[in-house]
Design a protein around this motif. Sequence first.
Motif, mmCIF file in Angstrom:
data_model
loop_
_atom_site.group_PDB
_atom_site.id
_atom_site.type_symbol
_atom_site.label_atom_id
_atom_site.label_comp_id
_atom_site.label_asym_id
_atom_site.label_seq_id
_atom_site.Cartn_x
_atom_site.Cartn_y
_atom_site.Cartn_z
ATOM 1 N N ALA A 1 36.892 22.393 13.326
ATOM 2 C CA ALA A 1 37.927 23.421 13.326
ATOM 3 C C ALA A 1 39.092 23.020 14.230
ATOM 4 C CB ALA A 1 37.339 24.760 13.773
ATOM 5 N N ALA A 2 38.774 22.412 15.370
ATOM 6 C CA ALA A 2 39.826 21.979 16.299
ATOM 7 C C ALA A 2 40.673 20.869 15.684
ATOM 8 C CB ALA A 2 39.195 21.516 17.609
ATOM 9 N N ARG A 3 40.037 19.946 14.984
ATOM 10 C CA ARG A 3 40.783 18.859 14.343
ATOM 11 C C ARG A 3 41.696 19.402 13.255
ATOM 12 N NH1 ARG A 3 36.689 14.643 12.223
ATOM 13 N NH2 ARG A 3 38.629 13.706 11.449
ATOM 14 N N LEU A 4 41.197 20.342 12.469
ATOM 15 C CA LEU A 4 42.028 20.939 11.425
ATOM 16 C C LEU A 4 43.212 21.684 12.036
ATOM 17 C CD1 LEU A 4 39.243 22.311 9.049
ATOM 18 C CD2 LEU A 4 40.961 20.592 8.445
ATOM 19 N N ALA A 5 42.958 22.442 13.100
ATOM 20 C CA ALA A 5 44.026 23.206 13.754
ATOM 21 C C ALA A 5 45.101 22.290 14.323
ATOM 22 C CB ALA A 5 43.435 24.078 14.859
ATOM 23 N N ALA A 6 44.694 21.062 14.707
ATOM 24 C CA ALA A 6 45.647 20.097 15.266
ATOM 25 C C ALA A 6 46.426 19.358 14.181
ATOM 26 C CB ALA A 6 44.907 19.099 16.155
ATOM 27 N N GLY A 7 46.131 19.651 12.913
ATOM 28 C CA GLY A 7 46.863 19.031 11.813
ATOM 29 C C GLY A 7 46.210 17.795 11.237
ATOM 30 N N ALA A 8 45.012 17.448 11.709
ATOM 31 C CA ALA A 8 44.333 16.249 11.220
ATOM 32 C C ALA A 8 43.640 16.527 9.891
ATOM 33 C CB ALA A 8 43.305 15.778 12.249
#
Length: 394
Positions: free
Chosen positions: A124-131
Motif C-alpha cells: 500500500a505504501a509503494r502504491l501511495a508513493a506512485g510506484a
Amino acid sequence: MTSTKTNDAARHEARLLWAANPGLFALLEAARRTGPIARVPRLGWVVTDPVLARHVLNDHVRFGMNGEGGVGHLWTQLFGDEMAQFFGGATHAEIRTRARDLFTEDAARALVERSQGRTHTALAARLAAGAAVDVADAARVLSGRMVADLLGLSAARSDGAHRDLFGAGERLARLAMGTTASTGLDPAVIAKARTIVDEITAAVPHAYRTAGTDTLLGRCREMDLGLPLSRGLATLLVIAGTETGATGTVRTAALLHDTGSQRALLDDASLMGNAVREGLRVAAPAPVVGRHVSRDATVGGRRLRAGDRVLLLTYRATNDAGPFDVHREYVPETRQLWFGGGRHLCLGAAVARVQVARMLETLLSGGRPYRIVSRRAARRVLVPAYAELRVRLG
C-alpha cells in the motif's frame, strides 16, 4: 459496466486459458455446445451443468476420488495407499473435523493478517508513493507465507524462499497437465514428481516434530498420522493453497479493473463480498474436477457405468451465469462450485476469500482506482494464471 469492458475482460480471461493449456481452452470452448452432460471419446463423461456437477460431487457412494479419473488416483501414485485411504476413508473425515477450527472465518482473518499483514502494508505504501506493483509476484509470495504459517514452517523464510515454494508447487502441478485423458502416471513422471515433493517438504519432518497444535502439521502429529501421510497432506496444501489461491486473487484484481468496477467498490464497501465471490466464480481457479465412477449411476438422464470417468467443467458451469458483475446477487445454482462440493469441499474456502478481499483492500487503499500498466499470461501451467500483473494508482 459497458459491453466493451465486459468483452475486454472476457478476452483477457480467454488469453490466460489459452496460454496455460490450449487443449483445456479448446475443451471448454467445445463444451459450450455439448449440453449439460455428454460422453466425449477418450475423455469420458463431461458435465457442464452446475446442478449436475454438484450432484456428482455430493454422491460419494457412486463417484470417488480414487481410481482412474479421480485426483486421489494421482496422489496415491506419489504417496502410496495411505493417500488413497485419506481420499476415500474415515481418515479424511477425522482430519477435517480435527482441523476445522483452523479454517473458520475468524481463523482465516487472523491467519492472513498474521502471515501477510506487513507485506500488504508495504504494498500500500509503494502504491501511495506512485510506484508500480506486480500483483502476481506479490500474490505468489503472500500465498507461500500463508501456507508456511498454516503448516507451521519457519516464519523467518525470505520472500525468495516463498517464491521457490510456489515455483516448486507449480512445477509439480504442471506434471498433471497430461492427465485429462488418463490419470495414470508414467514411471518417469512419478520419479520427477517425487523429486519435487522432496523439495517442497524438506522442512516438514522438523515441523512435524516441533510445530504447535495451532498448525496443520501439529494437528497431524497430535493425531499420530505419521510423517509419510503428513508429507502428502502438506504437499496437497501447498498446491491448493498457493496455486489456486494466488491465481484467484490476481485474476479477481484484473477482472475488477477490466470491467471498470473499481469505482462501484470504492463508493460502496459493502460490495466487497460480491466482488470476491464474482472473481472466484468467473476465474474458477480449478477449471476441471475429475471423478471416478465407482458404481453405476444416472446423471441428467444418462447412464454412467462403474469404471467410467467424469470431468466436471467447473469453469463452464460457473461462467454460464454471466460475466463478472459486482452487483450480481448470490447465484444458488453455482453456489461455491469453484471450491468443489460435498465432503471434499475445499477446507480453506474462507482463507481464499479473505486473501482475495485483503488484496483488493490494499489495491484500493489509496481511495482511487488502480490501472494495469502491463500483464503477461503464465504459459504451460495447470492453473491458468498471470505471470505478471503490474498496477499503479491512476
